[in-house]
Scaffold this active site. Structure first.
Site, short mmCIF file in Angstrom:
data_model
loop_
_atom_site.label_atom_id
_atom_site.label_comp_id
_atom_site.label_asym_id
_atom_site.label_seq_id
_atom_site.Cartn_x
_atom_site.Cartn_y
_atom_site.Cartn_z
N THR A 1 0.87 -1.19 0.00
CA THR A 1 0.00 0.00 0.00
C THR A 1 0.91 1.24 0.00
OG1 THR A 1 -0.26 -0.13 2.40
CG2 THR A 1 -2.02 -1.08 1.04
N LYS B 1 4.02 -6.80 4.48
CA LYS B 1 3.70 -5.44 4.07
C LYS B 1 3.21 -4.67 5.30
CE LYS B 1 0.64 -3.33 3.29
NZ LYS B 1 -0.19 -2.38 4.13
N THR C 1 -2.21 -3.01 10.31
CA THR C 1 -2.23 -3.18 8.84
C THR C 1 -0.96 -3.83 8.37
OG1 THR C 1 -3.63 -1.28 8.54
CG2 THR C 1 -2.76 -2.23 6.54
N GLU D 1 6.49 4.58 7.67
CA GLU D 1 6.14 5.76 6.87
C GLU D 1 7.02 6.93 7.26
OE1 GLU D 1 1.96 5.89 7.56
OE2 GLU D 1 1.51 4.75 5.74
#
Lengths: 418, 418
Positions: free
Chosen positions: A162, A188, A199, A284
């Site tokens: 993603t 992931k 996630t 991130e």
């Protein structure tokens, strides 16, 4: 020849993408672009057409557990972890908070390629229905693209990305006295990574032969030390799943209470830790990898609680981003962790994992000690940092792996849906 | 005439700085620049020279509790909350993690102006010794500058600022059947604000007359609903203190089990909430004020746990910063809060506090409902946001007040010490 090579990955991350490796026998892997995402692969399959697999998995503990998680849990329960055909994944849509309709969609997705048990995973935006027509066609294309080379596995690993900036893939071969087995796995997850779980999707495939019961306890052990020991931002998601499938194609059998089993357990745990670390490497906006090790605790749980409190402190994480050896914020986090510590017994070492000779004993028995801004600056100029806390209360220890908090983290997450 | 006016405050924050107000009788307040910080006031005093005060306080629960907190706690215990002369504060150095030497420094600071009981507070960098000579001279200067006008109180409020961008000061007058009393209070704290409690200093001074025992239980009640209901980044500090001093100069007495007491309790709680909200208004890098209200819980504690989980989610806070009504992240946080919720009973309303007519019922009984990006965008264009969660499990509710997570937050905290 990777005819499906579709995108470029950051130069700095290239070292984490394997260029060669031996994959487990009997599996085929493939990815494809279904059109749910604007570009790039957004579906993935890993299948074992000729050898039924045993399977074991751990799932998110979020009360809003997504439809694919509910379906995968039910299949695992009904099959008792036997007879598995493979794993199928889509990215771009999480199929979470989608009610009964979403549950029906996940079931259709699970049945699209086979009537045998599969693990179905989804990741992406919450609250939107799956575009089933696109996904079905995408899964068919992924099967058509599938093969047994590392490049095929990478194509599958790309299909689950993603906000990840690179595909996370590991492949290893292990020798036993009488034979060998292989593991290939992918993971992931960039934002929303925190224990239990987040996630975070991951799957490991091995051609070892192992019973579903034995596999199940091994996967739980490995997950506690890997995927449940990483944190990007403390949020845990609706969709997290870690699954291990064993198809026995190598004929190397792993039986309980053997030396081979102890080796297998150790190998799978280290393999899982390395897959989990790749997620942190791609946190991130992350610019630093941080290993937080808490020693001298009364229990594993207390050690982990202290480590987790440090790992989720925005003040600690922004300080590391700012290359500031702000031991005060670390010590402060130890103090509010909720664990009954004794300030006068607390020690803090700060070092570089990249250059282990760079190390400072910043805090000794409750007071600042080896404060050397020059060395601290050198440590913080390296990409991998070790923060070691000694509590002086017992013999237990635990680790957490996390990353720093950057401007880029805010940019990515302030702008995720646009 | 504010001869000590020393700095400019952001235009956007001017509305929070009172221009007039009546301060409690018998107190004098003052600030001064001691030189610990490069510029601006860095010490503050509020004293009641003619009327001894009763006092009550709540302190940080961080195990690394700073020297001034240890000293203030001991004084409060020994004095039983009676005979207080005032409150003295320095900013720029927190006198935390400074061992026995730091403890001695805090005691010297506490005794510098008087032998009577005082509350001593410090805020700033952790792990450095107080520069006592400078601070003593600064305190003398603050006393010399002290007076009873609102401008004097503002000068004191400026003396406790660290990364705060404006002084936080409130002044109110309350009528009773037979008389009146006044409250003036200030607070500080920008980063590290989270319950129990966090580089948060606050003090309220009243000329009401109230026993130390009654004041003590009232302050605990008020703190749970104010300073323990705000969160900037989830970190809690070594130095937090909220104190209330009552000098009785108004001759308006507040006795237990009276209507006047119920009014006083309500007034002090609202006053404390407003002081706490000012801290959120000045959250490091904050662009939005967010009120999170959780209703329909089985208990106040469970409601607060859910509210707190949402309030500390970096994903929720970056989404609000990005003007993204990302209900998925909010619902996800409800799901991992640890409270045993029922997904199908969860409702979510999203509205503007600035323009209450802008409201969306985003999530209804476990599924997305009134998704209207246009209205969502309008709500998120206003500065004050209300997130209301209905759990549908009981009658209890709790609120948290927080702010968004911005690029500026990262900048401030990556660069705090330089």
């Amino acid at each position: 020849m990777r005819k499906f090579a579709s995108r470029a990955f950051p130069t700095a991350k290239q070292i984490y993408i394997p260029k060669e490796g031996t994959c487990p026998l009997g599996f085929i892997a493939g990815g494809a672009h279904s059109g749910v995402k604007k570009e790039f692969n957004d579906v993935a399959v890993v299948l074992s057409p000729k050898h039924e697999c045993t399977a074991a998995a751990v799932f998110t503990k979020n009360k809003f557990c997504a439809a694919p998680v509910q379906v995968s849990k039910r299949i695992l329960k009904e099959s008792k972890g036997n007879g598995y055909y493979g794993v199928i994944v889509n990215s771009g849509c999480a199929n979470a908070c989608t009610g009964d309709a979403g549950l029906a969609d996940a079931q259709v997705m699970a049945k699209h390629l086979t009537n045998k048990p599969v693990v179905v995973m989804s990741t992406g935006v919450i609250g939107q229905r799956l575009q089933l027509d696109k996904i079905k066609k995408g899964l068919d294309a992924a099967v058509a693209n599938a093969g047994s080379d590392l490049a095929h596995w990478q194509s599958a690993a790309e299909g689950i990305m993603t906000t990840d900036t690179f595909p996370k893939l590991i492949s290893r071969e292990f020798k036993t006295k009488t034979g060998s087995y292989r593991m290939t796995g992918w993971s992931k997850g960039a934002g929303m990574i925190h224990p239990n779980m987040a996630t975070m999707l991951s799957a490991t495939f091995t051609d070892a032969k192992i019973s579903s019961d034995l596999l199940s306890s091994t996967v739980k052990f490995a997950a506690d030390r890997s995927f449940n020991a990483i944190s990007i931002d403390g949020d845990t998601s609706t969709n997290d799943t870690y699954v291990v499938l064993a198809n026995g194609a190598s004929n190397t059998e792993i039986k309980a209470n053997t030396l081979e089993y102890e080796e297998f357990k150790k190998n799978l745990t280290e393999f899982s830790i390395d897959l989990a670390k790749l997620i942190v490497r791609d946190g991130e906006g992350a610019t630093k990898f941080i290993h937080i090790k808490v020693k001298g605790a009364k229990s594993f749980e207390e050690a982990k609680q202290v480590a987790s409190t440090i790992a989720t402190s925005p003040l600690v994480k922004t300080a590391i981003y700012g290359k500031d050896a702000n031991w005060g914020r670390i010590v402060c986090a130890v103090g509010y962790s909720g664990v009954d510590i004794t300030p006068e017994k607390v020690n803090l070492h700060f070092s570089s994992l990249t250059k282990p000779e760079l190390s400072l004993h910043l805090f000794k028995n409750g007071s600042p000690f080896e404060i050397n801004e020059d060395v601290a600056a050198k440590i913080l100029d390296t990409p991998d940092i070790l923060i070691e806390i000694g509590l002086g209360l017992g013999e237990e220890e635990a680790s957490m792996f996390t990353c720093d908090f950057s401007h880029e983290y805010v940019s990515i997450n302030a702008d995720y849906r646009s």
